[in-house]
Design a protein around this motif. Structure first.
Motif, PDB file in Angstrom:
ATOM      1  N   PHE A   1       0.833  -1.202   0.000  1.00  7.85           N
ATOM      2  CA  PHE A   1       0.000   0.000   0.000  1.00  7.85           C
ATOM      3  C   PHE A   1       0.871   1.257   0.000  1.00  7.85           C
ATOM      4  N   GLY A   2       1.949   1.245   0.776  1.00  9.07           N
ATOM      5  CA  GLY A   2       2.866   2.380   0.798  1.00  9.07           C
ATOM      6  C   GLY A   2       3.560   2.586  -0.538  1.00  9.07           C
ATOM      7  N   THR A   3       3.906   1.498  -1.206  1.00  7.13           N
ATOM      8  CA  THR A   3       4.534   1.589  -2.519  1.00  7.13           C
ATOM      9  C   THR A   3       3.567   2.161  -3.547  1.00  7.13           C
ATOM     10  N   VAL A   4       2.312   1.760  -3.482  1.00  4.46           N
ATOM     11  CA  VAL A   4       1.300   2.279  -4.403  1.00  4.46           C
ATOM     12  C   VAL A   4       1.123   3.780  -4.196  1.00  4.46           C
ATOM     13  N   ILE A   5       1.073   4.214  -2.960  1.00  7.09           N
ATOM     14  CA  ILE A   5       0.933   5.645  -2.676  1.00  7.09           C
ATOM     15  C   ILE A   5       2.137   6.412  -3.209  1.00  7.09           C
TER      16      ILE A   5
ATOM     17  N   VAL B   1      13.847   6.150  -2.389  1.00  5.39           N
ATOM     18  CA  VAL B   1      13.880   6.398  -0.945  1.00  5.39           C
ATOM     19  C   VAL B   1      12.812   5.567  -0.249  1.00  5.39           C
ATOM     20  N   LYS B   2      11.617   5.503  -0.820  1.00  7.17           N
ATOM     21  CA  LYS B   2      10.547   4.706  -0.206  1.00  7.17           C
ATOM     22  C   LYS B   2      10.908   3.224  -0.187  1.00  7.17           C
ATOM     23  N   THR B   3      11.567   2.768  -1.254  1.00  9.33           N
ATOM     24  CA  THR B   3      11.853   1.344  -1.372  1.00  9.33           C
ATOM     25  C   THR B   3      13.045   0.909  -0.536  1.00  9.33           C
ATOM     26  N   TYR B   4      14.114   1.708  -0.506  1.00  6.46           N
ATOM     27  CA  TYR B   4      15.378   1.243   0.064  1.00  6.46           C
ATOM     28  C   TYR B   4      15.773   1.882   1.387  1.00  6.46           C
ATOM     29  N   VAL B   5      15.101   2.932   1.837  1.00 10.42           N
ATOM     30  CA  VAL B   5      15.481   3.616   3.072  1.00 10.42           C
ATOM     31  C   VAL B   5      14.404   3.378   4.127  1.00 10.42           C
ATOM     32  N   THR B   6      14.813   2.930   5.294  1.00  4.76           N
ATOM     33  CA  THR B   6      13.882   2.742   6.403  1.00  4.76           C
ATOM     34  C   THR B   6      13.827   4.026   7.215  1.00  4.76           C
ATOM     35  N   THR B   7      12.643   4.583   7.332  1.00  6.46           N
ATOM     36  CA  THR B   7      12.440   5.818   8.083  1.00  6.46           C
ATOM     37  C   THR B   7      11.706   5.492   9.381  1.00  6.46           C
ATOM     38  N   PRO B   8      11.670   6.428  10.316  1.00 11.33           N
ATOM     39  CA  PRO B   8      10.919   6.171  11.557  1.00 11.33           C
ATOM     40  C   PRO B   8       9.434   5.892  11.312  1.00 11.33           C
ATOM     41  N   ASP B   9       8.883   6.429  10.226  1.00 12.27           N
ATOM     42  CA  ASP B   9       7.484   6.139   9.912  1.00 12.27           C
ATOM     43  C   ASP B   9       7.273   4.694   9.482  1.00 12.27           C
TER      44      ASP B   9
ATOM     45  N   LEU C   1       4.034   5.585  -5.739  1.00 10.09           N
ATOM     46  CA  LEU C   1       3.911   5.636  -7.193  1.00 10.09           C
ATOM     47  C   LEU C   1       2.870   6.657  -7.633  1.00 10.09           C
ATOM     48  N   VAL C   2       1.772   6.766  -6.893  1.00 10.63           N
ATOM     49  CA  VAL C   2       0.739   7.749  -7.228  1.00 10.63           C
ATOM     50  C   VAL C   2       1.320   9.163  -7.141  1.00 10.63           C
ATOM     51  N   LEU C   3       2.227   9.394  -6.218  1.00 17.35           N
ATOM     52  CA  LEU C   3       2.840  10.714  -6.092  1.00 17.35           C
ATOM     53  C   LEU C   3       3.999  10.929  -7.065  1.00 17.35           C
ATOM     54  N   ALA C   4       4.736   9.872  -7.390  1.00 12.24           N
ATOM     55  CA  ALA C   4       5.919  10.020  -8.236  1.00 12.24           C
ATOM     56  C   ALA C   4       5.587  10.033  -9.730  1.00 12.24           C
ATOM     57  N   LEU C   5       4.548   9.343 -10.144  1.00 10.78           N
ATOM     58  CA  LEU C   5       4.232   9.277 -11.569  1.00 10.78           C
ATOM     59  C   LEU C   5       3.877  10.634 -12.188  1.00 10.78           C
ATOM     60  N   PRO C   6       3.103  11.489 -11.540  1.00 10.82           N
ATOM     61  CA  PRO C   6       2.864  12.814 -12.137  1.00 10.82           C
ATOM     62  C   PRO C   6       4.148  13.639 -12.291  1.00 10.82           C
ATOM     63  N   VAL C   7       5.061  13.498 -11.360  1.00  7.72           N
ATOM     64  CA  VAL C   7       6.336  14.204 -11.459  1.00  7.72           C
ATOM     65  C   VAL C   7       7.122  13.682 -12.661  1.00  7.72           C
ATOM     66  N   ALA C   8       7.129  12.373 -12.842  1.00  2.00           N
ATOM     67  CA  ALA C   8       7.818  11.779 -13.995  1.00  2.00           C
ATOM     68  C   ALA C   8       7.153  12.193 -15.298  1.00  2.00           C
TER      69      ALA C   8
ATOM     70  N   ILE D   1      12.455  13.955 -13.683  1.00  2.97           N
ATOM     71  CA  ILE D   1      12.515  12.495 -13.728  1.00  2.97           C
ATOM     72  C   ILE D   1      13.417  11.968 -12.612  1.00  2.97           C
ATOM     73  N   ALA D   2      14.524  12.667 -12.343  1.00  2.00           N
ATOM     74  CA  ALA D   2      15.413  12.255 -11.252  1.00  2.00           C
ATOM     75  C   ALA D   2      14.702  12.358  -9.907  1.00  2.00           C
ATOM     76  N   VAL D   3      13.906  13.398  -9.722  1.00  6.10           N
ATOM     77  CA  VAL D   3      13.151  13.547  -8.466  1.00  6.10           C
ATOM     78  C   VAL D   3      12.162  12.391  -8.315  1.00  6.10           C
ATOM     79  N   ALA D   4      11.474  12.023  -9.388  1.00  2.00           N
ATOM     80  CA  ALA D   4      10.516  10.915  -9.327  1.00  2.00           C
ATOM     81  C   ALA D   4      11.212   9.601  -8.988  1.00  2.00           C
ATOM     82  N   VAL D   5      12.365   9.362  -9.596  1.00  2.00           N
ATOM     83  CA  VAL D   5      13.120   8.137  -9.304  1.00  2.00           C
ATOM     84  C   VAL D   5      13.592   8.143  -7.854  1.00  2.00           C
TER      85      VAL D   5
END
Length: 81
Positions: free
Chosen positions: A7-11, A48-56, A13-20, A39-43
């Protein structure tokens, strides 16, 4: 991958795709630097969502472990014949 991380990955992508898409539009219009930057910002958003663990992410990880411990697959329990 659990349902919460999916679900977090889908969210993300919903935010990154318009930027791309905006970056692609800039590239088509000839604004190369702006297009590449978008495009670099979208990637980076997705990476960051996929490979970095945040406190959230910690509560979601704990919830996935709890659900995985409580609800086990019947295949994991072995044969009960």
């Amino acid at each position: 991958m659990g349902i919460i991380s999916t679900f977090g990955t889908v969210i993300t992508l919903v935010l990154a795709l318009p930027v791309a898409m905006l970056g692609t539009l800039f590239l088509i219009q000839g604004q190369t630097m702006s297009g590449i930057a978008m495009i670099a910002v979208a990637v980076l958003m997705f990476a960051v969502k996929t490979y970095v663990t945040t406190p959230d992410d910690l509560p979601a990880m704990a919830a996935e472990r709890t659900v995985g411990t409580i609800a086990k697959d019947p295949d994991d329990e072995g044969d009960q014949n």
